[in-house]
Design an enzyme around this catalytic site. Sequence first.
Site: not given
Lengths: 329, 162
Positions: A197, A215
């Site tokens: 995950g 970012k």
Amino acid sequence: MRIAIIGFGSVGRGVAEVLIEKRDYLKRYLGDYKVVAVTDSKGGVFDEEGLNLREVLEMKRRGSLPKRITSIEVVRELDFDVCIEVTPTNIENGEPGLTHMKECLKRGIDVVTSNKSIAVAFKELMKLAEKNNAHLMFEATVGGAMPVIKLAKVDLAGNEIISIKGILNGTCNYILSRMEKELLPYEMILEEAKELGIAETDPTYDVEGIDAGAKLVIIANAIMGLDAKFEDVERVGISDLTPEAFKVALENGYTIRLIAEATRDYLRVSPRLIPLNHPLAIYGTLNALEIETDLAGEVFVIGRGAGSKETASAIISDLICLSKSLRCL
Amino acid sequence: MLTMVVELEDKPGQLIKVLEPISKLGGNIISVTHRRDEITPLGRIPVRIAVQIDEKKIDQLIREIESRGVCIRSYNRVKHTVTTSLLLIGHIIHTDLRSTVDAVDKTGFAEVVEMRIVMPELNKPSTAFIKLSAVNDEKLRESVRILKEVCKAKGIKVIEPL
């Protein structure tokens, strides 16, 4: 303080949980606060007297929220003081997040966000906020729990930020540090990251440096005063890296990490050779940033770059900042 | 720093004639590259040697090597003080490695002083660890830029240092 939460995925729920769990502690900074609206992509609930957040979380757990109000209706019509905008990032055109934020700022409502879509229209949003005497807070867009924006703007106030370089994507850092340790092919480690995950089913955003690039644009604009856009970022991903590359690098005392770097001359996200004893040679899903300043020299931060509670940490710190009890604006 | 190209006969015991004087005079060997594909009409093999050595001892070193019957084709003192390392990934050999290296070497202000190549399998991309040396930081950045350009044209991926 009346709060609206727009977006109720992992980040939105994380914030709601913290607002419940730490109520007594947070009241000292925020005063008596209530959440008057919570929406997701399909619907939403509102109560001007304040929602019972436990019930809202329970509704979401059982499926989606009831269709009593939409995100757009909240940001255009409802009365509240702060919007927590935590819908997913869209680097193409920034929607629907950008519209939510603009509508709030136009009405003089402060916005706290984790949505990296602000990279698409950073300057425009900042001007809109200033014009309407509102604030846009976005610590959660970069580096998760790792302090970056307020660290540079508040704690390093008075410094010129000359350059920044660091690791802004935990998924890539996980893959690269595993490749370094196991000397296994990229594809194999990517599969492992998906199973855990850590990587998404479609990992493009992460492994092609798009997430890190967005970012980087936000940080460069916010703390270096640049007027950079996402298209200005020169991007190279990690999918061509081979176990042999790590082997050869290691034999010479180096490793490889995906580094986002901004100077006054260029913005770049690319795999770089890093001495094994360098502070940016970090492991796992961590993020790290080196901030080069004129007075303080180099300052390093390392922390968790993602996660529900970690991102909530950055959002809560922005909320407290807005409450003015800390005088950080 | 000294780089020289010597011509050695293709038989055992030749290289030691060059290495011995270097070692005697306290030199540090940075690299030794045999250019077997450039064998001379007389059957000699050009060998390129880079040495870190006290400037004052260079003349003596040249004399000592020549006195052992070795032909020194050329040598030059390079005041290369700054170095950096890069990784190249791709079809490095099949895209004419020589011209890649020469692009830097022929600048006159920088050169490739070390190279290590790993080839996993035929037709799979190989990896090279390259050390560049230049006269100053600015020229070093310039040489990295040149190398990047050449590699881009050849489809070789360059991983730069921090």
